[in-house]
Design an enzyme around this catalytic site. Structure first.
Site, PDB file in Angstrom:
ATOM      1  N   CYS A 377      75.152  59.826  -1.742  1.00 11.58           N
ATOM      2  CA  CYS A 377      76.103  60.450  -0.826  1.00 11.58           C
ATOM      3  C   CYS A 377      75.393  61.622  -0.160  1.00 11.58           C
ATOM      4  O   CYS A 377      74.185  61.792  -0.314  1.00 11.58           O
ATOM      5  CB  CYS A 377      77.379  60.889  -1.541  1.00 11.58           C
ATOM      6  N   HIS A 548      72.392  34.009   7.052  1.00  9.41           N
ATOM      7  CA  HIS A 548      73.805  34.154   6.746  1.00  9.41           C
ATOM      8  C   HIS A 548      74.422  35.101   7.755  1.00  9.41           C
ATOM      9  O   HIS A 548      73.717  35.805   8.474  1.00  9.41           O
ATOM     10  CB  HIS A 548      74.026  34.664   5.320  1.00  9.41           C
TER      11      HIS A 548
END
Length: 625
Positions: A377, A548
């Protein structure tokens, strides 16, 4: 705009990075002030004499040392501490902001000197040059800070303090709430709190014994009201059920970052915390309430512990006022919105993308491959620490070999294998993380499906590998028989061999077309597969690629499917040749078994070669079965 925001975040992170490691010193000074000063809880004239020297000398020197260390390591720490002393002595004001200038400046100068000195320092004289250079350059810097930085920062502090007083006198201070709350949810909370408000508040507290500036950013009330609105009125079950846990983390633990995703997924709801904080600041101005030191972390416990003697009630009323108004304003907005904390439309990595990209670690699906998972973070001390602790508990029984830790997004360890961060910090994570690490981008640290997918991927790998070994032994006498499907996801009809080489994009589109023809996805998924490869290459290693879709393309997936395309002459992926492409569309975890087999091929060159050279579909599937 994004780069400007990232630049502000980095600058704010750098400022807070000098303060946060020393926040314990602020808290110690705050308790000294709250307990022993005149008007404190237990006044003590002798112990109160410690307060002023601690603030004037100790804390600025520690901050300057940390600033120098961030730039130039231990030598930067030493010269940073030397350099700020001149400014401290030259001014009657506390030199916290001066320390934030002199520490990094001194570190930068000594770093440049050391780089140059290495080119001419005679062998055997390194220690002599190192010690004298710090001494002499430190002397020059301490004189510079005495005559220049001290007077300049003193003048700036006079202006800032006067400006704050003007806001207070004219009743304008509450309007800062309309700047503070939006800036916080952009992860600028540490920059605002520690880089701006704490230095100003500390100077005020030195002369008046308290400061309202300590309360502006750290009040836990606005976030509490917002989360209560989600807990009571959110239509989405998962989001509503995640809110009570977030309340504990935010209100008791003081980790405000936990409620930021609840705002980002429904930006209109920011009005609640803004008005709540506005009301609280207005109350504190009207009652003359302030804290004696920084409430860090910004929990109700930290808030009350820094309250002056006799001001507990006023502080609590302000917190309650902010929570009630934030709740009242946020509730109808939440009730009227169809939002979900599990809606990953803004996330860069879906569950299937996590499953797919982790295969790039070659043995990520087999036991012992991922050694370190890092949750990152902004500051590396709040939400990431909480998330790392929760994730470690979730996987420790199955994968005790994996170390789960936390860090600042700008200081990701060089041995990280997987890095988990929020979307807002993804660009910084890519710059800071080692090139071999997989970046997993999430919406929130509390209840994100991508974290669940990561857990599944890591914990399934060990059991999958054991099952694969057992299956291989059991079937050792049946290798000549026609292979059964790898699972219900991939059958012989999903394999194409001996295809002529085409461009990279065309090969990916061919894989997408096969998924469409198999009824697994809609047409829109094909473009998303191409887009995913442009964002991050789908090539892995040993001649294997796994095209993908992006997370936004999840809406095009109708059922799970895996297809295989063999190109004997290869497809060029930026200089790497891919001979086997596995197109993936995942709706759940059904495709993980196939990915486990692909991972085995990545780790076994002989198996990868068989995928390239197989002449029959049966032989191709044997490699994966």
């Amino acid at each position: 705009m994004a780069k400007a925001k990232e630049g502000v975040q980095r600058f704010g992170k750098f400022l807070s990075g000098m303060v946060m490691p020393n926040i314990g010193a602020f808290i110690a000074w705050g308790f000294l002030t709250a307990i022993f000063t005149t008007g404190g809880w237990f006044p003590n004239e002798q112990l109160a004499t410690i307060i002023s020297p601690m603030l004037k000398f100790l804390i600025p020197i520690m901050i300057a040392g940390q600033g120098g260390y961030m730039v130039a390591g231990n030598r930067g720490r030493v010269i940073g501490m030397i350099s700020i002393v001149g400014a401290i002595v030259a001014s009657d004001y506390t030199m916290l902001m001066g320390a934030m200038i002199m520490g990094p400046l001194a570190g930068w100068i000594i770093k440049k000197w050391d780089r140059w000195a290495k080119t001419w320092t005679p062998t055997g004289l390194e220690m002599l040059v190192d010690n004298f250079s710090i001494g002499l350059i430190g002397l020059a810097l301490v004189i510079f800070s005495y005559y220049a930085v001290g007077p300049l920062m003193g003048a700036i502090l006079v202006l800032l303090t006067a400006g704050t007083q003007v806001l207070v006198n004219n009743g304008l201070l509450p309007f800062l709430a309309f700047f503070i709350e939006p800036a916080k949810v952009l992860f600028l909370n540490n920059a605002i709190g520690n880089g701006i408000f704490v230095p100003i508040a500390t100077e005020q507290a030195l002369t008046t014994g308290k400061s309202i500036m300590f309360m502006l950013e750290s009040n836990p009330g606005p976030g509490l009201g917002l989360l209560l609105a989600y807990a009571f009125f959110c239509k989405d079950d998962d989001t509503r059920q995640s809110a009570p846990g977030a309340i504990i983390v935010q209100f008791i633990g003081g980790i405000h970052e936990i409620y930021f995703p609840y705002v980002l997924m429904n930006p209109r709801v920011i009005i609640g915390p803004m008005l709540g904080n506005f009301a609280a600041i207005l109350w504190y101005v009207a009652t003359g309430t302030g804290l004696v030191g920084p409430a860090s972390p910004g929990s109700i416990i930290g808030f009350l512990s820094m309250a002056p003697g006799g001001a507990i009630v006023q502080v609590l009323v302000g917190v309650g006022l902010a929570a009630v108004i934030s709740f009242a304003v946020s509730s109808p907005i939440v009730r009227a919105s169809d939002v979900s904390i599990n809606d990953q439309s803004s996330s860069e990595e879906s569950a299937e993308a996590v499953a797919a990209t982790l295969v790039a670690d070659k043995t990520a699906i087999t036991a012992g491959s991922v050694a370190k998972v890092v949750f990152a973070c902004d500051a590396g001390m709040g939400s990431s620490a909480m998330a790392a602790s929760r994730f470690m508990k979730r996987i420790s029984n199955v994968r005790p070999d994996i170390k789960v830790t936390h860090s600042s997004v700008d200081e990701i360890p060089s041995d990280a294998d997987v890095v988990v961060c929020q979307k807002t910090l993804a660009e910084r994570a890519h710059k800071s993380a080692p090139s071999t690490a997989q970046i997993v981008v999430i919406n929130n640290f509390m209840n994100d499906p991508t974290i669940n997918a990561l857990q599944t991927q890591l914990t399934t790998s060990a059991t999958t590998q054991k099952a694969a070994v057992a299956a291989t032994n059991a079937a050792s006498k049946a290798t000549e028989q026609t292979p059964k499907p790898v699972n219900d996801v991939m059958t012989a009809n999903d394999v194409r061999l001996g295809l002529p080489s085409v461009s990279r994009e065309e090969a990916i589109r061919q894989a997408g077309r096969m998924l469409v023809d198999a009824g697994c996805v809609d047409e829109g998924y094909i473009d998303a597969m191409v887009e995913r490869d442009k964002e991050v290459s789908v090539y892995l290693d040993n001649g294997i690629a796994i095209p993908h879709g992006t997370n936004a393309s999840k809406k095009f997936v109708k059922k799970t499917g895996v297809v295989a395309l063999q190109y004997p002459d290869g497809i060029d992926f930026d200089g790497n040749k891919a001979y086997a492409l596995f197109g993936i569309a995942g709706k759940g975890d059904e495709h993980l078994e196939v990915l486990a087999k692909i991972a085995g091929a990545l780790d076994d060159k002989a198996a990868a070669d068989k995928l390239r050279t197989s002449k029959s579909v049966d032989d191709f599937l044997k490699v994966l079965s």
